[in-house]
Enzyme design. Structure first.
Site, mmCIF file in Angstrom:
data_model
loop_
_atom_site.group_PDB
_atom_site.id
_atom_site.type_symbol
_atom_site.label_atom_id
_atom_site.label_comp_id
_atom_site.label_asym_id
_atom_site.label_seq_id
_atom_site.Cartn_x
_atom_site.Cartn_y
_atom_site.Cartn_z
ATOM 1 N N TRP A 41 0.997 -1.094 0.038
ATOM 2 C CA TRP A 41 0.101 -0.094 -0.036
ATOM 3 C C TRP A 41 0.939 1.464 -0.173
ATOM 4 O O TRP A 41 0.507 2.450 -0.789
ATOM 5 C CB TRP A 41 -0.831 0.008 1.214
ATOM 6 C CG TRP A 41 -2.005 -1.036 0.859
ATOM 7 C CD1 TRP A 41 -2.023 -2.257 1.694
ATOM 8 C CD2 TRP A 41 -2.951 -1.102 0.035
ATOM 9 N NE1 TRP A 41 -3.145 -3.037 1.458
ATOM 10 C CE2 TRP A 41 -3.544 -2.439 0.152
ATOM 11 C CE3 TRP A 41 -3.395 -0.428 -1.158
ATOM 12 C CZ2 TRP A 41 -4.765 -2.758 -0.476
ATOM 13 C CZ3 TRP A 41 -4.433 -0.819 -1.961
ATOM 14 C CH2 TRP A 41 -5.039 -1.813 -1.747
ATOM 15 N N ASP A 87 -1.264 6.808 6.371
ATOM 16 C CA ASP A 87 -2.326 5.927 5.985
ATOM 17 C C ASP A 87 -2.559 4.907 7.206
ATOM 18 O O ASP A 87 -1.602 4.058 7.434
ATOM 19 C CB ASP A 87 -2.023 5.079 4.746
ATOM 20 C CG ASP A 87 -2.918 4.347 4.323
ATOM 21 O OD1 ASP A 87 -4.058 4.209 5.022
ATOM 22 O OD2 ASP A 87 -3.068 3.409 3.242
ATOM 23 N N LYS A 146 -11.908 -1.501 8.154
ATOM 24 C CA LYS A 146 -11.191 -2.509 9.002
ATOM 25 C C LYS A 146 -11.755 -2.500 10.531
ATOM 26 O O LYS A 146 -12.147 -3.639 10.917
ATOM 27 C CB LYS A 146 -9.873 -2.015 9.002
ATOM 28 C CG LYS A 146 -9.176 -1.736 7.509
ATOM 29 C CD LYS A 146 -9.215 -2.755 6.549
ATOM 30 C CE LYS A 146 -8.415 -2.425 5.403
ATOM 31 N NZ LYS A 146 -8.311 -3.637 4.536
#
Length: 428
Positions: A166, A238, A262
């Site tokens: 990511w 992030d 999440k």
């Protein structure tokens, strides 16, 4: 077609699946393409009477054993209390007579929802008053572009620490809008560690330093955070997969962003926490929908927001506050992580976690089997025991157990018991 008043009242509060339509005068049929419809004068008025059962909003009667343990990396399991609360309010939010999914996003009912959600999040993270909280759409991936478009110009240099897939995607996307520099990458070590910050050579004059706080795929998590070397450089993170899993000093960051799916809600909501002095730097070509200041000026209501998702996030924030805040949440996550990592470490090599121990994630636990040919069987047998989504990401293989906030200790204990039993049957 005319509908009686009583029937209309019933249909406004009853799910369609529970309505029984009983035409009382004329049967309704389709007209063949070759036959013209009768004129309005020739049509008969039809009265439809609806009978319904009483709407049930009580908790489901199924036993707890019917609920699987979902170890998916996202969308992930949500707290049972939250799901039951949402179920009880599905058709009638707190006496409003409306579902959250149908109310106006500018009405007083939804305004109270989004304002309460922001207030509870500020309480949980102790967010300073000079930071804005934005509830956006597009997933964290959209922020890969929105961040450089909002806080730097095309010729500005920005630094990225790439600790996984990511972080690498964020770095590559930024190249379209500024001049990113990867000052460290763990790709050569298969993203199994995090560098010592003292050894990093940050770029003089860089606008920001970007990190991915927890790499969902590779299971690498920052246990502390780097400080930008330059006075005007800000730290951007992030936090999609460890957001609200532990306390964070927000004041150390210029911007934090996270997809909700999440730890704090269903997919569809992206939360951005941004320091107010970063507004006003947007590039001239920044699209309206990616402009943070526009969303801040309109209190996240510039366009129709993901209302139901925000409502669910608000319920989760309430639940986290009720648990005692993020200090208590972190203790529970640490306990779950210890149970699972101890089982891996104590398996005499039957199970192995490739990540350096000091930076192992408490959210995503990847591991392999000494006999790779057994991994498919492991996943299959676990599913039969109602433990699902344990297959590792397609780019790395192996097994991955995501144990986010809502995963109960019992779920991790059941997985560990299965792991020990599986080893006993196959370690020969």
């Amino acid at each position: 077609m005319a509908i009686t008043t009583a029937s209309a009242a019933a249909s406004s509060t009853t799910p369609l699946s529970q309505l029984k339509l009983k035409p009382t005068s004329t049967q309704i049929s389709a007209f063949p393409a070759t036959v013209s419809r009768p004129s309005a004068r020739a049509q008969k008025t039809i009265s439809i009477h609806c009978s319904s059962t009483t709407l049930q909003t009580a908790a489901p009667t199924a036993s707890a054993t019917d609920r699987v343990f979902n170890f998916a990396a996202g969308p992930a399991i949500l707290p049972e209390k939250v799901l039951l609360k949402a179920q009880s309010e599905l058709y009638n939010w707190r006496g409003s007579g409306m579902s959250v999914m149908e109310m106006s996003h500018r009405g007083k009912e939804f305004l109270s929802i989004i304002q309460k959600a922001e207030s509870d999040l500020r309480n949980l993270l102790n967010i300073p008053s000079n930071y804005h909280v934005l509830f956006l759409q597009g997933g964290a991936t959209t922020q890969f572009a929105a961040i450089p478009l909002n806080i730097c110009q095309p010729d500005d240099v920005v630094d990225y620490i790439v600790t996984g897939s990511w972080g690498d995607k964020a770095f590559k996307e930024a190249a379209k809008y500024c001049k990113p520099k990867s000052i460290w990458s763990g790709k050569s070590d298969k993203y199994t560690k995090i560098p010592s910050f003292e050894t990093l050579e940050q770029t003089p004059g860089a606008k920001y330093l970007h990190i991915c706080a927890n790499e969902t795929i590779h299971g690498v998590e920052f246990k502390d955070y780097p400080s930008p070397a330059n006075e005007n450089e800000v730290l951007v993170a992030d936090m999609s997969s460890n957001f609200c899993s532990k306390p964070v000093d927000v004041s150390k960051f210029g911007l934090i962003y996270a997809g909700a799916q999440k730890n704090v809600g269903p997919s569809g909501v992206t939360i951005v926490i941004i320091r107010s002095d970063l507004f006003g730097n947007a590039q001239s070509t920044t699209p309206v929908m990616l402009d943070y200041k526009i969303h801040a000026d309109n209190a996240s209501l510039y366009n129709t927001p993901p209302c139901y998702g925000i409502y669910m996030c608000g319920l989760v924030f309430e639940d986290l506050v009720a648990q005692g805040g993020l200090i208590e949440v972190e203790k529970k996550n640490a306990k779950k992580g210890k149970i699972l990592y101890d089982a891996i470490n104590g398996s005499n090599g039957f199970y192995k976690c490739p990540v350096v121990e000091s930076v192992r994630s408490l959210m995503n636990v990847p591991f392999t089997l000494a006999k790779p040919e057994l991994e498919a069987e492991f996943v299959k047998e676990a599913a039969k025991e109602k433990m699902v989504q344990l297959k590792g990401h397609r780019s790395v293989g192996g097994i991955r157990a995501s144990i986010y906030n809502a995963m109960p200790v019992a779920g991790v204990e059941k997985l560990v018991a299965f792991m020990k039993d599986f080893q006993a049957r196959h370690d020969g």
